[in-house]
Every structure is written in C-alpha cells, then in structure tokens.
Design an enzyme around this catalytic site. Structure first.
Site, PDB file in Angstrom:
ATOM      1  N   ASN A   9      10.711  -7.566  35.437  1.00  0.00           N
ATOM      2  CA  ASN A   9       9.392  -7.902  34.884  1.00  0.00           C
ATOM      3  C   ASN A   9       9.550  -9.248  34.178  1.00  0.00           C
ATOM      4  OD1 ASN A   9       6.984  -8.151  33.568  1.00  0.00           O
ATOM      5  ND2 ASN A   9       7.265  -6.363  32.220  1.00  0.00           N
ATOM      6  N   TRP A  10       9.058 -10.282  34.836  1.00  0.00           N
ATOM      7  CA  TRP A  10       9.234 -11.636  34.275  1.00  0.00           C
ATOM      8  C   TRP A  10       8.352 -11.885  33.063  1.00  0.00           C
ATOM      9  CZ3 TRP A  10       9.360 -15.584  38.986  1.00  0.00           C
ATOM     10  CH2 TRP A  10      10.484 -15.290  39.776  1.00  0.00           C
ATOM     11  N   LYS A  11       7.365 -11.026  32.842  1.00  0.00           N
ATOM     12  CA  LYS A  11       6.383 -11.224  31.764  1.00  0.00           C
ATOM     13  C   LYS A  11       5.797 -12.638  31.883  1.00  0.00           C
ATOM     14  CE  LYS A  11       8.708  -7.684  29.140  1.00  0.00           C
ATOM     15  NZ  LYS A  11       9.020  -7.083  27.852  1.00  0.00           N
ATOM     16  N   HIS A  96       1.859  -1.266  30.840  1.00  0.00           N
ATOM     17  CA  HIS A  96       2.995  -1.739  30.042  1.00  0.00           C
ATOM     18  C   HIS A  96       2.599  -1.704  28.567  1.00  0.00           C
ATOM     19  CE1 HIS A  96       6.112  -4.262  28.347  1.00  0.00           C
ATOM     20  NE2 HIS A  96       6.818  -4.034  29.442  1.00  0.00           N
ATOM     21  N   GLU A  98       2.988  -3.723  26.283  1.00  0.00           N
ATOM     22  CA  GLU A  98       2.400  -4.980  25.795  1.00  0.00           C
ATOM     23  C   GLU A  98       0.918  -5.070  26.168  1.00  0.00           C
ATOM     24  OE1 GLU A  98       5.419  -7.480  27.524  1.00  0.00           O
ATOM     25  OE2 GLU A  98       6.860  -6.711  26.068  1.00  0.00           O
ATOM     26  N   GLU A 168       9.768   3.319  28.807  1.00  0.00           N
ATOM     27  CA  GLU A 168      10.192   2.175  28.002  1.00  0.00           C
ATOM     28  C   GLU A 168       9.933   2.461  26.523  1.00  0.00           C
ATOM     29  OE1 GLU A 168      10.243  -1.676  30.597  1.00  0.00           O
ATOM     30  OE2 GLU A 168       8.328  -1.503  29.575  1.00  0.00           O
ATOM     31  N   GLY A 174      13.029  -5.862  24.266  1.00  0.00           N
ATOM     32  CA  GLY A 174      13.291  -7.211  23.774  1.00  0.00           C
ATOM     33  C   GLY A 174      13.996  -7.251  22.427  1.00  0.00           C
ATOM     34  N   SER A 213      15.816  -3.472  26.884  1.00  0.00           N
ATOM     35  CA  SER A 213      17.113  -4.118  26.631  1.00  0.00           C
ATOM     36  C   SER A 213      18.212  -3.659  27.597  1.00  0.00           C
ATOM     37  CB  SER A 213      17.549  -3.912  25.182  1.00  0.00           C
ATOM     38  OG  SER A 213      16.613  -4.544  24.309  1.00  0.00           O
ATOM     39  N   GLY A 234      13.352  -6.678  31.657  1.00  0.00           N
ATOM     40  CA  GLY A 234      12.641  -7.868  31.195  1.00  0.00           C
ATOM     41  C   GLY A 234      13.586  -9.054  31.130  1.00  0.00           C
ATOM     42  N   GLY A 235      14.074  -9.353  29.931  1.00  0.00           N
ATOM     43  CA  GLY A 235      14.890 -10.542  29.681  1.00  0.00           C
ATOM     44  C   GLY A 235      15.996 -10.767  30.699  1.00  0.00           C
TER      45      GLY A 235
HETATM   46  P1  13P Z   1      13.591  -6.242  27.948  1.00  0.00           P
HETATM   47  O1  13P Z   1      14.519  -5.874  29.097  1.00  0.00           O
HETATM   48  O2  13P Z   1      13.515  -7.694  27.709  1.00  0.00           O
HETATM   49  O3  13P Z   1      13.892  -5.426  26.726  1.00  0.00           O
HETATM   50  O4  13P Z   1      12.118  -5.821  28.421  1.00  0.00           O
HETATM   51  C1  13P Z   1      11.896  -4.543  28.896  1.00  0.00           C
HETATM   52  C2  13P Z   1      10.522  -4.489  29.454  1.00  0.00           C
HETATM   53  O5  13P Z   1       9.554  -4.487  28.718  1.00  0.00           O
HETATM   54  C3  13P Z   1      10.371  -4.478  30.906  1.00  0.00           C
HETATM   55  O6  13P Z   1       9.083  -4.183  31.291  1.00  0.00           O
END
Ligand code: 13P
Length: 251
Positions: A9-11, A96, A98, A168, A174, A213, A234-235
């Site tokens: 997930n590149w956000k 998600h 967010e 999640e 993050g 994470s 994510g990251g």
């Molecule tokens: P991180 O891997 O950066 O913690 O993000 C997780 C996430 O929200 C994937 O959708």
C-alpha cells in the site's frame, strides 16, 4: 493450503520518476519473491495508467487504495470501480483505518464499496483494526467483530469467497510497533471463525493479511502463524528490496 499474498500500500507516496524506478526494481526480483506468494501494489489513482503499463506481463498485480460506493454520477473527486477495472486493477483496498479516520468512512459505506468492487470484478481488501485505547480497554474482539459483521452482513455467502481481509491494528501502523505473532494470530483466528459462520468455503479460501509495521525482520515469525496468509505493507513496500524480502521470508 492458501497461497500467501503480499500487498504493497503505497499510500500518498510516489512520483512518475520514483514509481518507475521502484517498479523496475520490483520486477527484477519478482520471480523469486513470487515463490513466496502473490504480489500486488496498490498505487495512488493518478498513477494507475503508468503503473499498469510498467507491470504488463510482470506477474505483479495492480490495485487501488479506495473506490467510490457509487457506480457512476455526480460525485466530484471520486473514482468508480469500473474506472479502476478499466486500468487493469485487480484489487482495491477498502476501509483502511486512514480512510475511516480522515474521511469518516463508516462500516456501512465500506460494505457498499466492497460490493461495488466485486460487481466490477475487483477483489476488495477489507481492512479492520482497533485503536490502542480500544485494545487497552480490552475491546479488541468486540471492535473487530463489529467491523467484520457490518460488511459480512451485506454479502451473500458465495460472494464472501472473493474477499481479502486485512487485520491492521491502528497502533501498529507506521509506528514501528508490531503486534506479536501471537496477538495477530488470535485476531486472525477470530476473523476466520466469523467467515466460517458465513460460509465454510469462505473460511477455507479467504486470505487474511496482517498489516502494521511489517518488515523483513519480523515477517518470518508473523507469517508462520496458521491464519496469517500474507501482509498489507505500507512503508516497507516503498523499498523494492524490503518488499521482496518480506515475500521471501515465507520460504
Ligand atoms: P506500515 O507498514 O507503514 O505500518 O503501514 C501499514 C498499512 O497501513 C498498510 O495498509
């Protein structure tokens, strides 16, 4: 045995130049990584055309990060499931945390988004997760159960087979904090029970991903758990070497 699935997930990260180089590096390592499982990248909507072209015949599937709950019409700024499908998307993340937090998405809206996605032939990756305050108050089961029931209730049992679920924990996103493999497994097992109640077949087939994470260093332990079928990353998905290393951690 469910094949593992790794979704990046590149956000809201990327640029034409950065995407090109990330995807080229990813393609170079994809064959090996795909021995560990299927690979998907969920990119910002404006880059779908670029990424779709680069990923042709790579075996890496394309996904989006959100979809409208409407089919078509006067909804400024929204992107429909058909549009995503037009650009070769196979997956779309819905609900998600967010989006729930910053855009006020409700369980009901998320369920409608999942339905729209399925109607257009996309696989929705439906996210659930508790806040730190909810976990500390001992409410994890109740919160997850409610989020999951809300979208399962609008699906027919046979539709349920075509879902991906992602757990999640919000406090792990993050932050560098991960749920321990045991903590995640406990929630995944509960999610699977809920799926089984809806349809025994879905209980067998649906892949439940862990997100929060996830890194090359912790992936192996998490992925050993019987009900953890991959990661929503994510990251670490923004670095080809890390994303590939996570998929290979299964081997
Ligand atoms: P991180 O891997 O950066 O913690 O993000 C997780 C996430 O929200 C994937 O959708």
């Amino acid at each position: 045995m469910r094949r593992k699935l790794f979704v990046g997930n590149w956000k809201m990260h990327g640029s034409l130049v950065a995407n090109g180089s990330l995807l080229r590096d990813l393609k170079a390592g994809a064959r090996e990584a795909m021995e560990g499982g299927d690979l998907v990248v969920c990119v910002p909507a404006c880059y779908l055309a670029q990424c779709s072209e680069i990923l042709i015949q790579s075996g890496i599937a394309l996904g989006a990060q959100d979809v409208s709950s409407h089919a078509v019409g006067p909804y400024t700024g929204e992107v429909s499931a058909r549009m995503l499908q037009d650009f070769g998307c196979k997956y779309v993340i819905v609900g998600h945390s967010e989006r729930r937090e910053y855009h006020g998405e409700t369980d009901e809206e998320i369920a409608h988004k999942a339905q729209r996605a399925m109607a257009a032939g996309l696989t929705p990756i439906v996210c659930v997760g508790e806040t730190l305050a909810q976990r500390e108050a001992g409410r994890t089961r109740e919160v997850i159960n409610m989020q999951m029931s809300a979208f399962l209730s609008v699906l027919e049992p046979e539709e349920t087979n075509d879902l991906i679920v992602a757990y999640e924990p919000i406090w792990a996103i993050g932050t560098g904090k991960t749920a321990t493999a045991e903590m995640a497994q406990e929630v995944h097992a509960m999610l699977r029970e809920q799926l089984v109640e809806k349809s025994a077949e879905a209980g067998e087939l649906v892949r439940i991903l862990y997100g929060g994470s996830m890194r090359p260093q912790n992936a192996h332990e998490i992925l050993q758990m019987p009900d953890i079928d991959g990661g929503l990353i994510g990251g670490a998905s923004l670095k080809a070497a890390d994303f590939i290393a996570i998929a290979k951690a299964v081997l």
